[in-house]
Write a protein that holds these residues in place. Structure first.
Motif, PDB file in Angstrom:
ATOM      1  N   GLY A   1      34.499  30.601  42.063  1.00 38.18           N
ATOM      2  CA  GLY A   1      34.860  31.900  41.506  1.00 38.18           C
ATOM      3  C   GLY A   1      35.966  32.544  42.313  1.00 38.18           C
ATOM      4  N   PHE A   2      36.134  33.806  42.099  1.00 39.37           N
ATOM      5  CA  PHE A   2      37.146  34.553  42.844  1.00 39.37           C
ATOM      6  C   PHE A   2      36.628  35.948  43.129  1.00 39.37           C
ATOM      7  CE2 PHE A   2      38.228  34.702  38.314  1.00 39.37           C
ATOM      8  CZ  PHE A   2      38.247  36.063  38.061  1.00 39.37           C
ATOM      9  N   ARG A   3      37.218  36.554  44.148  1.00 41.22           N
ATOM     10  CA  ARG A   3      36.872  37.915  44.543  1.00 41.22           C
ATOM     11  C   ARG A   3      38.108  38.781  44.331  1.00 41.22           C
ATOM     12  NH1 ARG A   3      35.690  38.924  50.702  1.00 41.22           N
ATOM     13  NH2 ARG A   3      37.615  37.781  50.576  1.00 41.22           N
ATOM     14  N   VAL A   4      37.924  39.935  43.762  1.00 37.52           N
ATOM     15  CA  VAL A   4      39.034  40.860  43.503  1.00 37.52           C
ATOM     16  C   VAL A   4      39.331  41.637  44.776  1.00 37.52           C
ATOM     17  CG1 VAL A   4      39.825  42.815  42.127  1.00 37.52           C
ATOM     18  CG2 VAL A   4      38.397  41.045  41.071  1.00 37.52           C
ATOM     19  N   LEU A   5      40.548  41.489  45.279  1.00 35.85           N
ATOM     20  CA  LEU A   5      40.993  42.217  46.464  1.00 35.85           C
ATOM     21  C   LEU A   5      41.670  43.534  46.074  1.00 35.85           C
ATOM     22  CD1 LEU A   5      42.464  39.244  48.517  1.00 35.85           C
ATOM     23  CD2 LEU A   5      40.183  40.258  48.695  1.00 35.85           C
ATOM     24  N   SER A   6      42.449  43.483  45.005  1.00 35.55           N
ATOM     25  CA  SER A   6      43.088  44.674  44.446  1.00 35.55           C
ATOM     26  C   SER A   6      42.874  44.641  42.941  1.00 35.55           C
ATOM     27  CB  SER A   6      44.586  44.690  44.730  1.00 35.55           C
ATOM     28  OG  SER A   6      44.840  44.785  46.105  1.00 35.55           O
ATOM     29  N   PRO A   7      42.340  45.698  42.368  1.00 32.36           N
ATOM     30  CA  PRO A   7      42.023  45.676  40.937  1.00 32.36           C
ATOM     31  C   PRO A   7      43.251  45.542  40.055  1.00 32.36           C
ATOM     32  CG  PRO A   7      41.564  47.839  41.898  1.00 32.36           C
ATOM     33  CD  PRO A   7      42.005  46.949  43.003  1.00 32.36           C
TER      34      PRO A   7
END
Length: 66
Positions: A18-24
């Motif tokens: 998956g991925f993690r949102v660092l900046s929306p």
């Protein structure tokens, strides 16, 4: 006041599952083609390169040995 994420590129950290949102935001750009990929459509990325790809073909081409 709520801020809208529409038409803003997200900054992500890509992981194996998956991925993690660092900046929306609502999209990322394909590293191979430059096409805009909506986050809900994002299926292909490279953990090692931390890049997103619009299609399996674009991902394969980008990762092919040169």
């Amino acid at each position: 006041m709520l801020m809208s994420n529409s038409d803003r590129a997200a900054r992500l950290h890509y992981m194996a599952n998956g991925f993690r949102v660092l900046s929306p935001g609502d999209h990322v750009a394909c590293a191979a083609t430059g096409h805009r990929i909506a986050l809900e459509d994002l299926r292909y990325w490279s953990v090692a390169r931390q890049e997103a790809y619009a299609t399996a073909a674009a991902a394969s081409e980008a990762m092919a040995p040169r």
